[in-house]
Design a protein around this motif. Structure first.
Motif, short mmCIF file in Angstrom:
data_model
loop_
_atom_site.label_atom_id
_atom_site.label_comp_id
_atom_site.label_asym_id
_atom_site.label_seq_id
_atom_site.Cartn_x
_atom_site.Cartn_y
_atom_site.Cartn_z
N ARG A 267 0.86 -1.20 0.00
CA ARG A 267 0.00 0.00 0.00
C ARG A 267 0.90 1.25 0.00
O ARG A 267 2.11 1.13 -0.21
CB ARG A 267 -0.93 -0.02 1.23
CG ARG A 267 -1.87 -1.22 1.27
CD ARG A 267 -2.84 -1.11 2.43
NE ARG A 267 -3.73 0.03 2.28
CZ ARG A 267 -4.88 0.00 1.61
NH1 ARG A 267 -5.28 -1.09 1.02
NH2 ARG A 267 -5.64 1.08 1.53
N SER A 285 1.13 2.60 4.91
CA SER A 285 -0.24 2.21 5.19
C SER A 285 -0.38 0.74 5.60
O SER A 285 -1.27 0.39 6.38
CB SER A 285 -1.07 2.48 3.94
OG SER A 285 -2.34 1.92 4.05
N ASP A 286 0.49 -0.14 5.09
CA ASP A 286 0.39 -1.55 5.45
C ASP A 286 1.02 -1.86 6.81
O ASP A 286 1.01 -3.00 7.27
CB ASP A 286 1.00 -2.45 4.36
CG ASP A 286 2.49 -2.19 4.16
OD1 ASP A 286 3.07 -1.38 4.91
OD2 ASP A 286 3.08 -2.80 3.25
N GLY A 287 1.59 -0.83 7.44
CA GLY A 287 2.15 -1.01 8.79
C GLY A 287 3.46 -1.77 8.84
O GLY A 287 3.98 -2.05 9.91
N GLU A 318 -2.15 2.16 10.59
CA GLU A 318 -1.17 2.61 9.61
C GLU A 318 -0.01 3.30 10.32
O GLU A 318 -0.18 3.92 11.37
CB GLU A 318 -1.82 3.62 8.65
CG GLU A 318 -2.97 3.04 7.87
CD GLU A 318 -3.42 3.92 6.71
OE1 GLU A 318 -3.00 5.09 6.65
OE2 GLU A 318 -4.18 3.43 5.87
N ASN A 320 2.76 6.29 9.99
CA ASN A 320 2.89 7.53 9.23
C ASN A 320 4.32 7.99 9.05
O ASN A 320 4.61 8.75 8.14
CB ASN A 320 2.11 8.65 9.91
CG ASN A 320 0.64 8.37 9.95
OD1 ASN A 320 0.07 7.94 8.96
ND2 ASN A 320 0.02 8.56 11.11
N ARG B 177 -8.76 -1.23 6.11
CA ARG B 177 -8.29 -0.18 5.19
C ARG B 177 -9.41 -0.01 4.16
O ARG B 177 -9.88 -0.98 3.57
CB ARG B 177 -7.01 -0.59 4.47
CG ARG B 177 -5.83 -0.96 5.36
CD ARG B 177 -5.13 0.27 5.89
NE ARG B 177 -5.75 0.76 7.10
CZ ARG B 177 -5.46 0.31 8.33
NH1 ARG B 177 -4.55 -0.59 8.51
NH2 ARG B 177 -6.06 0.81 9.37
N LYS B 200 -5.09 9.98 2.47
CA LYS B 200 -5.35 10.02 3.91
C LYS B 200 -5.24 11.42 4.51
O LYS B 200 -6.05 11.83 5.34
CB LYS B 200 -4.32 9.09 4.54
CG LYS B 200 -4.07 9.28 5.96
CD LYS B 200 -2.92 8.41 6.37
CE LYS B 200 -3.03 8.17 7.85
NZ LYS B 200 -2.03 7.24 8.31
#
Lengths: 349, 224
Positions: A267, A285-287, A318, A320, B177, B200
């Motif tokens: 992501r 976003s996919d951590g 997520e 950042n 998500r 986001k």
């Protein structure tokens, strides 16, 4: 070789967007409008302490970015309310004198508002100090990058340039660690490099290649200007490495995309960080938190390999931001996520 | 919304309406001793034993065994939680969301300019909702929802998308998500709108814009 969680700190009540480290202190910014200062000097051994929570009535909207000024005690914070605030702290001299009274004294530090910088039309998304601390750059959804000049005290800010070549939001700015060279990442899928041409800041190069918003970039460190490289992370789930080649006759910089790092993320990549010893870290976003290393592949060729990977580094939330931090010679990674946490990771080579 | 409206008019018979997937073993196993804890224990025992023992195949006996020995099992459960073994984790049913549930959450949102809901205008359609979920509460899951604007130059497509995103972010667990896209070929500036709806930072900023949030709140008033 690996990543191991040293400490997880639930600091904010909402998304934690940004963090920055300097001289043992970590600053964080969040949608909850709070800026927190944490002493992480002993973080490699799992000990941290909250030093201060800055006045949360100064900004009217989310704190999007925080940045310590090099060689000083100043902190800058950029907000969705379109302003940048500058905070200062008193010297630590008193603390040492009070040491006899117990350990409590080291747990306080007070930061006060010094200045508010206005100029952007809407959300400020990124800020960065030049390596000598003389210039501050900010960027915004208004598509512009501003460069501000300040003095020793950091009380007055004069805008010396407004750069408007990006066609969309500017998400992030970063200065070269040794040179007066600025990189900005944008929603228009490009990175632009800016430099000073006889007192006029102008675009020196446009890096095209990403197939989505570029969220973040970071320069290679410790090369004393011998070679200039930049890594970038994007909505297209790739991390790219760019190399400066030469100036052409018009003074424009020629850059090439030197590498696309092995695919880890599926992501958006929100943050990349290049360590002083040449490792790149990325998260999004996919951590997943990934660390890449450049390895020699015969003659002059180099390849990048994924040397460590931590999935779900903020649980199901997520991530950042990621930054390499050097605490008295201990390499650590600091990440911030939508869970409002800062996670500190020990790195072993 | 006092009268029943079939939000999903492809389905004629009420029994054919999709619903949350029920665990079929549930009714069989619950039998006489009926609570979640025993249900989980039974499943656990059955999975360990792999149905080779006649005693465990006999559900009545199994019930008795469970009643005789509950404290030991409870303490086992605690140690299981700590060990983090996902298969044996007896935390109770996981909150699995399916396409119908996403549809139900979004179909009642009001259109910003018509006195109708997104479901009634077929802006949101069950067949255009995908859920990718392994069911593990410790892993991320994804919802993809493709919306069909009423006209190809609909200036409110972004606002509708934002309404759907706000609704889902408020209703779904944080592990989801959410991707919101305009259905292919339904809008002139498809890519532009898609990019904005899935940025986001822009969404977060929009949620701090009082005026915009006011409009979105009105759209969401008709949701249950």
């Amino acid at each position: 070789m690996g990543i191991k969680l040293a400490k997880s700190l639930k600091l904010q009540n909402d998304k934690l967007w940004s963090l920055d480290y300097s001289h043992g202190l970590l600053a964080t910014g969040s949608t909850d409008r709070k800026i927190k200062i944490i002493n992480v000097t002993n973080a490699p051994r799992g000990q941290v302490s909250l030093m201060d929570v800055l006045d949360d009535t100064v900004h009217k909207k989310a704190i999007r970015c925080v940045a310590w000024r090099p060689h000083s005690n100043l902190l800058a914070a950029g907000s969705f309310d379109s302003t940048v605030s500058i905070w200062t702290r008193e010297d630590d001299l008193e603390e040492e004198e009070d040491d006899d009274e117990g350990e409590g004294t080291t747990n306080s530090l007070e930061m006060d508002l010094l200045a508010i910088i206005e100029g952007h039309e809407n959300e400020v998304k990124g800020i960065a100090w030049s390596h000598d601390g003389a210039l501050l750059s900010s960027c915004s959804r208004d598509k512009s990058v501003w460069i501000w000049e300040t003095d020793q005290d950091g009380e007055e800010y004069e805008c010396i340039s407004v750069l408007q070549e990006h066609s969309q939001d500017v998400k992030h700015v970063v200065w070269h660690p040794e040179l007066p060279l600025l990189a900005s990442s944008s929603y228009d899928d490009t990175i632009r490099l800016w430099k000073d041409y006889d007192d006029d800041w102008e675009c020196a190069a446009v890096l095209n290649g990403h197939e989505g918003t570029v969220w973040c970039s970071d320069f290679e460190k410790g090369k004393n200007g011998e070679s200039i490289r930049l890594c970038s992370g994007s909505d297209d789930s790739t991390v790219r490495v760019w190399r400066y080649i030469d100036d052409d006759e018009d003074g424009q910089q020629e850059w090439i995309c030197e590498a696309i790092l092995p695919k880890v993320h599926d992501r958006q990549i929100y943050s990349v960080s290049w360590s002083t010893n040449g490792l790149i870290a990325s998260t999004g976003s996919d951590g997943t938190l990934a660390v890449y290393k450049e390895v020699s592949n015969g003659d002059d060729e180099h390849d990048w390999e994924v040397i460590a990977k931590q999935e779900l580094c903020h649980g199901v939330y997520e991530a950042n931001i990621v930054k390499w931090i050097d605490i008295n010679g201990n390499m650590m990674l600091a990440t911030g996520g939508d869970d409002g946490c800062v996670n500190l990771w020990n790195w072993t080579d | 919304m006092s009268e029943f409206i079939n939000e999903n008019p492809d389905v004629i018979e009420i029994d054919d309406l999709p619903s949350r997937k029920e665990d079929v073993s549930r009714d069989i196993l619950l039998g006489s001793v009926g609570n979640e804890m025993t249900l989980q224990r039974k499943k656990l025992l059955l999975s360990i034993d792999d149905s080779k023992s006649k005693v465990l195949q006999n559900l009545e006996l199994l019930d008795k065994l469970l009643l005789i020995n509950p404290p030991e099992l409870t303490s086992d459960e605690e140690s299981i939680e700590e060990s983090d073994d996902e298969e044996l984790n007896a935390e109770g049913p996981t909150d699995v969301v399916d396409a119908q549930e996403i549809y139900d959450l979004t179909a009642h949102i009001s259109d910003p300019e018509h006195p109708l809901s997104l479901g009634q205008l077929s802006i949101v359609n069950l067949s255009d909702i995908e859920v990718h979920d392994c069911g593990d509460p410790k892993k991320m899951a994804e919802v993809v929802i493709r919306i069909t604007p009423t006209i190809t130059h609909c200036s409110l497509a972004t606002l509708i998308g934002l309404g759907i995103r706000v609704r889902l972010e408020r209703s779904l667990p944080p592990r989801y998500r959410i991707t919101i896209l305009l259905k292919e070929g339904t809008h002139n500036s498809e890519n532009q709108v898609n990019k904005q709806l899935n940025d986001k930072e822009r969404v977060a900023a929009a949620c701090e814009n009082e005026q915009l949030l006011g409009v979105v709140s009105k759209m969401l008033l008709t949701c249950l």
